[in-house]
Motif scaffolding. Structure first.
Motif, PDB file in Angstrom:
ATOM      1  N   VAL A 131       5.824   0.436 -15.676  1.00  0.00           N
ATOM      2  CA  VAL A 131       5.695  -0.641 -14.687  1.00  0.00           C
ATOM      3  C   VAL A 131       4.978  -0.111 -13.451  1.00  0.00           C
ATOM      4  N   TRP A 132       3.817  -0.703 -13.157  1.00  0.00           N
ATOM      5  CA  TRP A 132       3.046  -0.333 -11.970  1.00  0.00           C
ATOM      6  C   TRP A 132       3.246  -1.397 -10.907  1.00  0.00           C
ATOM      7  N   LEU A 133       3.671  -0.988  -9.727  1.00  0.00           N
ATOM      8  CA  LEU A 133       3.959  -1.929  -8.643  1.00  0.00           C
ATOM      9  C   LEU A 133       2.858  -1.876  -7.597  1.00  0.00           C
ATOM     10  N   PHE A 134       2.369  -3.055  -7.223  1.00  0.00           N
ATOM     11  CA  PHE A 134       1.317  -3.187  -6.218  1.00  0.00           C
ATOM     12  C   PHE A 134       1.809  -4.120  -5.116  1.00  0.00           C
ATOM     13  N   GLY A 135       1.454  -3.813  -3.878  1.00  0.00           N
ATOM     14  CA  GLY A 135       1.888  -4.683  -2.790  1.00  0.00           C
ATOM     15  C   GLY A 135       0.982  -4.609  -1.586  1.00  0.00           C
ATOM     16  N   GLN A 136       0.940  -5.707  -0.845  1.00  0.00           N
ATOM     17  CA  GLN A 136       0.282  -5.761   0.455  1.00  0.00           C
ATOM     18  C   GLN A 136       1.272  -6.321   1.463  1.00  0.00           C
ATOM     19  N   GLU A 137       1.293  -5.743   2.652  1.00  0.00           N
ATOM     20  CA  GLU A 137       2.228  -6.168   3.679  1.00  0.00           C
ATOM     21  C   GLU A 137       1.608  -5.933   5.048  1.00  0.00           C
ATOM     22  N   VAL A 138       1.734  -6.908   5.936  1.00  0.00           N
ATOM     23  CA  VAL A 138       1.118  -6.807   7.255  1.00  0.00           C
ATOM     24  C   VAL A 138       2.088  -6.287   8.313  1.00  0.00           C
ATOM     25  N   ASN A 139       3.402  -6.467   8.108  1.00  0.00           N
ATOM     26  CA  ASN A 139       4.391  -6.009   9.085  1.00  0.00           C
ATOM     27  C   ASN A 139       4.586  -4.497   8.961  1.00  0.00           C
ATOM     28  N   PRO A 140       4.390  -3.730  10.026  1.00  0.00           N
ATOM     29  CA  PRO A 140       4.430  -2.269   9.907  1.00  0.00           C
ATOM     30  C   PRO A 140       5.784  -1.715   9.497  1.00  0.00           C
ATOM     31  N   GLU A 141       6.878  -2.290  10.009  1.00  0.00           N
ATOM     32  CA  GLU A 141       8.201  -1.787   9.645  1.00  0.00           C
ATOM     33  C   GLU A 141       8.507  -2.045   8.173  1.00  0.00           C
ATOM     34  N   SER A 142       8.228  -3.254   7.723  1.00  0.00           N
ATOM     35  CA  SER A 142       8.478  -3.581   6.318  1.00  0.00           C
ATOM     36  C   SER A 142       7.605  -2.728   5.405  1.00  0.00           C
ATOM     37  N   TYR A 143       6.349  -2.565   5.799  1.00  0.00           N
ATOM     38  CA  TYR A 143       5.441  -1.729   5.001  1.00  0.00           C
ATOM     39  C   TYR A 143       5.977  -0.309   4.884  1.00  0.00           C
ATOM     40  N   ALA A 144       6.488   0.244   5.966  1.00  0.00           N
ATOM     41  CA  ALA A 144       6.989   1.609   5.951  1.00  0.00           C
ATOM     42  C   ALA A 144       8.170   1.756   5.001  1.00  0.00           C
ATOM     43  N   ILE A 145       9.108   0.814   5.065  1.00  0.00           N
ATOM     44  CA  ILE A 145      10.257   0.852   4.157  1.00  0.00           C
ATOM     45  C   ILE A 145       9.793   0.748   2.715  1.00  0.00           C
ATOM     46  N   CYS A 146       8.889  -0.182   2.469  1.00  0.00           N
ATOM     47  CA  CYS A 146       8.377  -0.403   1.119  1.00  0.00           C
ATOM     48  C   CYS A 146       7.730   0.865   0.584  1.00  0.00           C
ATOM     49  N   LEU A 147       6.862   1.465   1.373  1.00  0.00           N
ATOM     50  CA  LEU A 147       6.142   2.645   0.907  1.00  0.00           C
ATOM     51  C   LEU A 147       7.101   3.796   0.625  1.00  0.00           C
ATOM     52  N   ALA A 148       8.075   4.003   1.502  1.00  0.00           N
ATOM     53  CA  ALA A 148       9.037   5.085   1.291  1.00  0.00           C
ATOM     54  C   ALA A 148       9.801   4.902  -0.018  1.00  0.00           C
ATOM     55  N   LYS A 175      -1.068  -1.528   3.723  1.00  0.00           N
ATOM     56  CA  LYS A 175      -0.799  -2.285   4.950  1.00  0.00           C
ATOM     57  C   LYS A 175      -2.039  -3.126   5.229  1.00  0.00           C
ATOM     58  N   GLN A 176      -1.991  -4.395   4.828  1.00  0.00           N
ATOM     59  CA  GLN A 176      -3.164  -5.253   4.920  1.00  0.00           C
ATOM     60  C   GLN A 176      -2.743  -6.713   4.896  1.00  0.00           C
ATOM     61  N   ASP A 177      -3.421  -7.512   5.692  1.00  0.00           N
ATOM     62  CA  ASP A 177      -3.235  -8.959   5.692  1.00  0.00           C
ATOM     63  C   ASP A 177      -3.928  -9.528   4.453  1.00  0.00           C
ATOM     64  N   THR A 178      -3.161 -10.141   3.574  1.00  0.00           N
ATOM     65  CA  THR A 178      -3.727 -10.670   2.331  1.00  0.00           C
ATOM     66  C   THR A 178      -4.775 -11.735   2.593  1.00  0.00           C
ATOM     67  N   MET A 179      -4.660 -12.441   3.706  1.00  0.00           N
ATOM     68  CA  MET A 179      -5.664 -13.445   4.034  1.00  0.00           C
ATOM     69  C   MET A 179      -7.022 -12.805   4.335  1.00  0.00           C
ATOM     70  N   LYS A 180      -7.005 -11.567   4.782  1.00  0.00           N
ATOM     71  CA  LYS A 180      -8.258 -10.904   5.151  1.00  0.00           C
ATOM     72  C   LYS A 180      -8.893 -10.152   3.997  1.00  0.00           C
ATOM     73  N   ALA A 181      -8.081  -9.666   3.074  1.00  0.00           N
ATOM     74  CA  ALA A 181      -8.662  -8.857   1.999  1.00  0.00           C
ATOM     75  C   ALA A 181      -7.711  -8.751   0.818  1.00  0.00           C
ATOM     76  N   ASP A 182      -8.304  -8.681  -0.363  1.00  0.00           N
ATOM     77  CA  ASP A 182      -7.593  -8.322  -1.587  1.00  0.00           C
ATOM     78  C   ASP A 182      -7.815  -6.828  -1.777  1.00  0.00           C
ATOM     79  N   CYS A 183      -6.741  -6.044  -1.655  1.00  0.00           N
ATOM     80  CA  CYS A 183      -6.870  -4.591  -1.732  1.00  0.00           C
ATOM     81  C   CYS A 183      -7.088  -4.078  -3.150  1.00  0.00           C
TER      82      CYS A 183
END
Length: 606
Positions: free
Chosen positions: A246-263, A277-285
């Motif tokens: 299972v490969w997990l992919f995610g985008q998140e704009v909130n820095p605190e949530s992104y940090a928890i997610c990445l850890a 850490k990217q706004d999905t409205m601005k880009a598909d990573c």
């Protein structure tokens, strides 16, 4: 394509044993008492989140730390991959320090802590850099709080071997809930009970291979938050199929949530580069990747355009829209105040040919917008492309900081044959249990039994009081202009040279006519009994440079499930009125008697 219910999807045992995180959360939250005065309550997270992440990573690395230090000392130029292999995780730390060691030098604790952070591998250093944690370290030092905070965290056990990812998820969930009670409008943390239902529905059909074959399964959350939904999907699939990769992919704009997610993704052994850490409205990573599953809870009522939108978002969205269907938003743009239907289109764009999506929406995307609006045309596209499989109405008061009605949309790129051309509606608004104590606005939870019932309703695909199955075209409609004939001086209808009635443009009205119903039948039933000479005209013209669109779509969920309450019998109403009148008369009589007694008493006392 057979379903996996009830064997897999409605198994109520997965991750449902009660998890008590009271001790861990109370110990973490006690740090707030040390921060009071130096920080406002809404800024506690600036310390609590990075310190919790730091202790979690430190505990994970502790058993292999001596071996990493020994190898790094003997091989100063050791490649990162070698150090990762020794640490057992896709990250490492080459400092002899840890939180407990830092306490031995109170005067140098701030410098020591910063040096400790710098000794992490680059992927972890980025987490703390994004959180600007060194700024908070200096602030705590100047406010004489740093030592006590470090001391408290050094005594906290967050070792992944004793606090597994499920339990850690509950710890973060409780912390985020406390932060979310005053979150910005639109940001709604997805409770684990909601996430489990979403995963059950997502994997209830079209996933037999995922749950039985050794294959790669990419899953995306475009608003991943702290990775709760990704983790829930991961746990479900791995529980039934340990051989699934299972490969997990995610985008998140909130820095605190992104940090928890990445850890948490690093501890889980996932590739850190798959969490951005990217706004999905601005880009598909991940533009070159298609996903087997998309699962997400995008923000509600958050603007993508206008003065309140994040800087650069509107420009990025409009440029993408100009690409048509080669971009993510070919079906249309919703009103600038809400980006939910942009997330829906982007989810469809990210799905592989056998992909499925589960998305939380509020009520707005179901029906807002006129016939030619972006919202209506996006819904029309979903219906005409046969992408919408089901909509499930959830109970209210499920989220920590809002009580609004919410819905799960199930989308599929490859519907089962029996679902082709149909949309299933499930009313699950009563499938919940009150919490013994409210958590913010969350007063109800979806229990394992509730989840089982909803998933069985979905998998059975049979109509009953909670489930309706409609041909997709039931959700399409045409908007007709309705006029009355113009009249001459004598009151008779005017006609043109071909004998057709001349329409009085000042009388224009409109009627929304179901797509599959002949307009003549609709008019005869709904309009002509009231306006016998009314004329319906379909004014759609797609040949113009700016086409006039009069065909749209909506999902009037509440209307479909509306249950008319018959009026009470007149005799019962009359009996209630008579009873009420008697009670009022008796009350007045008692008041009069009391007044008389009081008057007599006063007279006697003179």
């Amino acid at each position: 394509m057979k379903t996996i219910a009830p064997k897999h999807a409605v198994d109520v045992l997965w991750d449902d044993n009660p998890v008590d995180v009271t001790a861990e959360v109370n110990q973490i939250w006690s740090v707030a008492q040390r921060l009071r005065g130096l920080y406002q309550s809404d800024k506690y997270k600036n310390v609590i989140i990075p310190m919790t992440i730091l202790r979690r990573l430190e505990c994970a690395l502790a058993p292999t730390k001596p071996a990493v230090l020994k190898y790094a000392a003997a091989h100063p130029d050791a490649p990162a991959r070698r150090l990762e292999n020794i640490s057992g995780f896709p990250f490492y730390n080459t400092s002899r320090l840890d939180l407990k060691e830092l306490l031995a030098d109170p005067d140098g604790i701030a410098t020591g802590l910063c040096d400790y952070l710098d000794a992490f591998s680059p992927n972890v250093k980025d987490i703390f850099a994004n959180l600007e944690f060194k700024t908070e370290i200096r602030k705590m030092e100047s406010g004489d709080r740093l030592y006590s905070v470090v001391q408290s965290y050094s005594e906290l056990d967050l070792d992944p071997r004793t606090v597994d990812p499920v339990k850690m998820g509950y710890v973060f969930e409780d912390l985020i809930r406390r932060f979310s009670e005053n979150a910005e409008a639109g940001d709604h943390y997805t409770g684990r009970d909601i996430g489990k239902l979403m995963v059950n529905l997502l994997l209830a059909e079209g996933a037999d291979d995922v749950l039985s074959e050794p294959k790669v399964v990419p899953i995306l959350d475009q608003a991943c938050g702290t990775a709760g939904l990704l983790t829930t999907a991961y746990n479900f699939i791995r529980r039934f199929n340990p051989d699934a990769d299972v490969w997990l992919f995610g985008q998140e704009v909130n820095p605190e949530s992104y940090a928890i997610c990445l850890a948490e993704m690093l501890i889980k052994g996932q590739d850190a580069d798959n969490i951005r850490k990217q706004d999905t409205m601005k880009a598909d990573c991940f533009p070159d990747l298609k996903m087997r599953f998309v699962i997400e809870n995008p923000p509600f009522g958050t603007p993508w355009a206008g003065k309140d939108a994040p800087v650069g978002t509107e420009k990025a969205v409009r440029e993408e829209h100009e690409k048509g269907f080669s971009g993510r938003w070919g079906a249309g743009l919703p009103a600038g105040g809400d980006m939910q239907l942009l997330f829906v289109q982007s989810a469809v764009d990210k799905l592989a040919d056998d992909g499925r999506a589960a998305i939380i929406e509020n009520g707005s995307p179901l029906f807002t917008g006129g016939v030619a609006s972006g919202e209506s045309q996006i819904r029309r596209w979903l219906v005409e492309q046969d992408l919408l499989e089901a909509i499930v109405a959830l109970p209210t008061d499920l989220f920590y900081n809002t009580g609004i009605a919410t819905y799960i949309w199930i989308l599929s790129k490859h519907k089962a044959p029996h679902r082709a051309g149909k949309v299933q509606l499930i009313d699950a608004t009563s499938f919940c249990k009150p919490l013994r104590k409210s958590l913010g606005n969350k007063r109800f939870e979806i229990t394992p039994e509730d989840r089982k019932r909803v998933t069985e309703l979905y998998a059975a695909f049979e109509e009953n009081e909670f489930c309706q199955i409609h041909p997709a075209e039931d959700f399409l409609y045409r908007e007709y202009a309705v006029y009355r004939p113009a009249r001459g001086p004598d009151g008779s209808p005017l006609r043109d040279r071909k004998g057709r009635p001349v329409l009085d443009k000042t009388t224009k009205d409109s009627e929304t006519v179901p797509y599959a119903e002949p307009v003549e039948r609709y008019m005869a039933r709904e309009v002509l009994p009231h306006v016998p000479d009314a004329v319906a005209v379909f004014e759609e013209d797609l040949s113009k440079r700016k086409p006039v669109v009069r065909t749209g779509a909506e999902f009037p969920f509440t209307r479909w499930f509306f249950k008319r309450e018959p009026p009470r019998p007149a005799g019962a109403v009359l009996a209630d009125l008579v009873s009420l009148e008697h009670r009022v008369s008796d009350g007045f009589a008692r008041l009069a008697a009391l007044a008389a007694d009081d008057g007599a008493g006063k007279e006697a006392s003179k």
